[in-house]
Design an enzyme around this catalytic site. Sequence first.
Site, PDB file in Angstrom:
ATOM      1  N   THR A  39       8.166  40.005  10.523  1.00 45.46           N
ATOM      2  CA  THR A  39       7.822  38.764   9.822  1.00 45.46           C
ATOM      3  C   THR A  39       7.328  37.709  10.793  1.00 45.46           C
ATOM      4  OG1 THR A  39       9.454  39.228   8.093  1.00 45.46           O
ATOM      5  CG2 THR A  39       8.693  36.959   8.294  1.00 45.46           C
ATOM      6  N   HIS A  42       3.799  38.433  11.508  1.00 48.22           N
ATOM      7  CA  HIS A  42       2.936  38.006  10.391  1.00 48.22           C
ATOM      8  C   HIS A  42       2.664  36.504  10.487  1.00 48.22           C
ATOM      9  CE1 HIS A  42       2.652  41.762   8.315  1.00 48.22           C
ATOM     10  NE2 HIS A  42       3.938  41.843   8.049  1.00 48.22           N
ATOM     11  N   HIS A  60      14.928  34.138  13.561  1.00 53.18           N
ATOM     12  CA  HIS A  60      16.097  34.150  12.682  1.00 53.18           C
ATOM     13  C   HIS A  60      17.088  35.259  13.054  1.00 53.18           C
ATOM     14  CE1 HIS A  60      12.937  36.662  10.823  1.00 53.18           C
ATOM     15  NE2 HIS A  60      13.939  37.482  10.558  1.00 53.18           N
TER      16      HIS A  60
END
Length: 345
Positions: A39, A42, A60
């Site tokens: 992610t 991305h 995260h």
Amino acid sequence: MHQATYTGQQTVLIQSAAPVPPAPGQVRIDVAYTGICGTDLHIFHGAMDGRVTPPTVLGHEMAGRIAEVGHGVTGWATGEAVTVMPTVSCGDCPACAMGHTHVCHRLDFLGIDSTGAMQSSWTVPADLLVRLPDGLRLDHAALVEPTAVAVHDIRRAQLQPGEKAVVFGGGPIGVLIATLAQHTGADVLLVEPNPRRRALAERFALTCTDPLTTDPSAEVAAWTDGEGAAVAFEVSGAATGLTSAVDCLRVRGRLVVVAIHPVAREVDLHRLLWRELTVLGARLYQREDFEEAARLLAAGDIPVDLISTVEPLTRADIAFAALESGDGVMKVLIDCRSTEGHEPA
């Protein structure tokens, strides 16, 4: 302190900032390690600029120690080793009312929708903290978040000992799912075209196959004496992976969609009808998944050799490039305390 800030156009800059003192109900964490995931890549490529507003701090997947405790926070003390479950739910949408806060309609995902962990100091709500078991190394603890994804996926599948499961995609999440499926007592086959990823997975005692040289559906049919697999986890994000996952399932098999597919995919609905297949989405995790992930890591049940390399925060751009290379690299960590790169111990 320093932070890695995504500024758009595939650029991450290292900037100085003052640590944010914890408000009531918050804690400030000295971040030790932050992982980079798909992610994050991305976002780095600008694919999520409709949701992510540069400049912002990404990250995260993390572990660190509490540095300050805000007013009114109980049960936590400075120096404790923690990770953060990076999801803030609204508490009053239909999903939250049903108890599914991890798929809140207005979910705030830290590191995407708001400031993340790719910095040496991070201030977050205390109720997001997850305590780390004694003895768990902080670099290994940075794997708690992706492991929690895999724990949630296995729970969604309701995988049972003795069932046959096929995992399509041998990246970090795919390997973690396959490892946990095997730990559950299932027979597992991992489908991955990258030879270096297959070689690493085989080091973890996983059985692998190359979809570029062997038809996965035919191989599963032979493996199961024509019955098909009980569960297929689609982790590849590729149309061919989704098609093969559907094709390989037995009557009343379960398809668990884990990967984020960037475009709509065609699905053989006749196959779903004819075999009464079940399709399950698996998004994120719940607190029990995080706690179980920490326990599994501390028990040595998770392959920490997934960590390919560690780069200092000041070389965050190099860390992104390493993961993007796809050259057998699995998990890249950023050492948010260090200015010198090193290989994981």
